[in-house]
Scaffold this motif. Structure first.
Motif, PDB file in Angstrom:
ATOM      1  N   VAL A   1     -61.895 -16.493 -33.666  1.00 47.30           N
ATOM      2  CA  VAL A   1     -63.028 -17.003 -32.986  1.00 47.30           C
ATOM      3  C   VAL A   1     -63.443 -15.780 -31.994  1.00 47.30           C
ATOM      4  CG1 VAL A   1     -64.157 -18.474 -31.549  1.00 47.30           C
ATOM      5  CG2 VAL A   1     -62.728 -19.127 -33.429  1.00 47.30           C
TER       6      VAL A   1
ATOM      7  N   ASN B   1     -68.883 -17.917 -29.253  1.00 45.48           N
ATOM      8  CA  ASN B   1     -69.281 -19.090 -30.222  1.00 45.48           C
ATOM      9  C   ASN B   1     -69.296 -18.917 -31.692  1.00 45.48           C
ATOM     10  OD1 ASN B   1     -71.764 -17.983 -30.150  1.00 45.48           O
ATOM     11  ND2 ASN B   1     -72.852 -19.735 -30.092  1.00 45.48           N
TER      12      ASN B   1
ATOM     13  N   VAL C   1     -67.104 -18.142 -35.438  1.00 43.94           N
ATOM     14  CA  VAL C   1     -65.927 -17.766 -36.148  1.00 43.94           C
ATOM     15  C   VAL C   1     -66.156 -16.710 -37.098  1.00 43.94           C
ATOM     16  CG1 VAL C   1     -64.253 -19.172 -37.593  1.00 43.94           C
ATOM     17  CG2 VAL C   1     -65.660 -20.288 -36.005  1.00 43.94           C
TER      18      VAL C   1
ATOM     19  N   LEU D   1     -70.777 -21.795 -34.534  1.00 43.64           N
ATOM     20  CA  LEU D   1     -70.292 -23.002 -34.283  1.00 43.64           C
ATOM     21  C   LEU D   1     -71.326 -23.918 -33.556  1.00 43.64           C
ATOM     22  CD1 LEU D   1     -67.019 -22.105 -32.467  1.00 43.64           C
ATOM     23  CD2 LEU D   1     -67.103 -23.740 -34.377  1.00 43.64           C
TER      24      LEU D   1
ATOM     25  N   ALA E   1     -60.521 -23.063 -31.666  1.00 43.62           N
ATOM     26  CA  ALA E   1     -61.972 -23.094 -31.422  1.00 43.62           C
ATOM     27  C   ALA E   1     -62.460 -24.193 -30.494  1.00 43.62           C
ATOM     28  CB  ALA E   1     -62.614 -23.181 -32.865  1.00 43.62           C
TER      29      ALA E   1
ATOM     30  N   LYS F   1     -65.333 -27.065 -30.091  1.00 40.20           N
ATOM     31  CA  LYS F   1     -66.364 -27.781 -30.797  1.00 40.20           C
ATOM     32  C   LYS F   1     -66.789 -28.971 -30.147  1.00 40.20           C
ATOM     33  CE  LYS F   1     -67.604 -29.481 -35.371  1.00 40.20           C
ATOM     34  NZ  LYS F   1     -69.246 -29.321 -34.989  1.00 40.20           N
TER      35      LYS F   1
ATOM     36  N   GLU G   1     -61.622 -28.496 -27.273  1.00 38.60           N
ATOM     37  CA  GLU G   1     -60.700 -27.546 -27.981  1.00 38.60           C
ATOM     38  C   GLU G   1     -59.848 -27.950 -28.904  1.00 38.60           C
ATOM     39  OE1 GLU G   1     -58.284 -23.567 -26.103  1.00 38.60           O
ATOM     40  OE2 GLU G   1     -57.472 -25.707 -26.034  1.00 38.60           O
TER      41      GLU G   1
ATOM     42  N   LEU H   1     -59.091 -25.209 -35.852  1.00 33.60           N
ATOM     43  CA  LEU H   1     -60.235 -25.217 -36.662  1.00 33.60           C
ATOM     44  C   LEU H   1     -59.626 -24.683 -37.994  1.00 33.60           C
ATOM     45  CD1 LEU H   1     -63.301 -25.491 -37.143  1.00 33.60           C
ATOM     46  CD2 LEU H   1     -63.511 -23.122 -36.899  1.00 33.60           C
TER      47      LEU H   1
END
Length: 325
Positions: A30, A33, A35, A57, A296, A298, A302, A305
């Motif tokens: 990551v 924002n 991935v 994200l 990550a 989201k 935290e 992912l």
């Protein structure tokens, strides 16, 4: 849009656009924002592509980076980490056992660069493990042309050179696909595969330059390899992995886990993480290993992912799931 992530709950992440599709033995990291996903296989030992897939994200949409420069060739068993705005990709191999060296990808300019070829830098390998702090990319173990390794090295992104650390010693067997985490100045090596699934843990103190074999207690996970492992504060969090190999080894699917455990690196006590009350069976991700993973943020939380991987039917998965810490 997917539901808001909750602590100790798995959420299936909605995906749009052109994504990686089903694959295993790939890598994910990551930056900001977004991935980034690279490498992997759909059929055992056959790499798919060398596209760099990007997942936003916020919009939950995949795209393929419009990258320039010298990119790694298609491979599997590869690792990638991020320092600042730069991604570092190392290792992985193709069907002929040709290994990639160390590459950088600058997310601000979309440019690949080769930093260290395998014949001049760190010996080529696959199924190693890699983590980073704010200056160094740490590489442990993996499978090379000469066998499984137990060495720890780091690439200093400021000095632009490799640093070799003391040997882990005979107590720490050479291994592929161990868990690796950096927590408060210490590198943690967890489990892995040396022909058998391993259950040992070793810790390297970067300040003292000393290795320690670590004894833990609590709800200790079974021996495993090819699992997800990340740090969260003083904890190392692991998910999934292969607890028992298939008789065909990499060509088949062994017995996989779907559980989450966390290790307190201060008390050295393991805890099996209990999902939120009322979690339905269909809300849990499939048992899996060989997946891509990263920490990550989201929906403001935290967590871990995870994308794809191999499952008990030996089919490659293409879902993405998030576990809020």
């Amino acid at each position: 849009m997917s539901p808001v992530a909750e602590n100790n709950k798995w959420v299936k992440v909605g995906e749009k656009g052109i994504g990686p599709g089903p694959r295993s033995s790939h890598a994910m990291t990551v930056a900001g924002n977004k991935v980034y996903c690279f490498g992997g296989e759909l059929k055992p030992t056959i790499p798919i592509d060398n596209d760099l897939y990007v997942f936003d994200l916020e919009t939950q949409e995949w795209s393929i980076a419009n990258a320039t420069g010298d990119a790694p060739f298609p491979c599997f068993g590869v690792c990638m980490v991020t320092i600042g705005s730069t991604i570092y990709v190392y290792g992985g191999r193709d069907a002929s056992r040709k290994y990639n060296g160390l590459y950088s990808y600058e997310t601000l300019t979309n440019e690949w660069k080769m930093l260290s070829p395998p014949e001049e830098g760190l010996p080529g390998r696959s199924y190693h493990s890699m983590v980073a702090d704010d200056r160094k990319v740490y590489v442990f173990g993996g499978v090379s042309a000469k066998g499984r390794l137990n060495t720890l090295d780091a690439y200093d992104v400021v000095d632009r050179k490799w640093v070799q650390y003391p040997s882990a010693g005979e107590a720490c067997k050479g291994r592929g696909a161990p868990g690796l985490a950096v927590v408060e100045g210490k590198i943690w090596v967890l489990f892995g595969f040396d022909g058998n699934e391993l259950d040992d843990i070793h810790c390297f103190d970067l300040a003292s330059g000393e290795w320690t074999a670590v004894e833990t207690s609590g709800e200790i996970p079974e021996a495993r390899s090819v699992f997800s492992a990340v740090s969260c504060g003083k904890h190392v969090v692991i998910y999934g992995g292969e607890e028992e190999p298939h008789e065909l080894m990499h060509m088949g699917a062994g017995r996989f886990s779907r559980d989450v455990y966390k290790l307190d690196t201060e008390t050295l006590v393991w805890e099996k993480v209990k999902l939120v009350e009322g979690t339905k069976e269909e809300e849990k991700p499939s048992p899996r290993g060989w997946c891509a993973f990263a920490v990550a943020v989201k929906d403001g939380r935290e967590g871990l992912l995870v994308h794809g991987g191999n499952c008990p039917t030996n089919e490659r998965l293409d879902d993405m799931v998030f576990f809020g810490f």
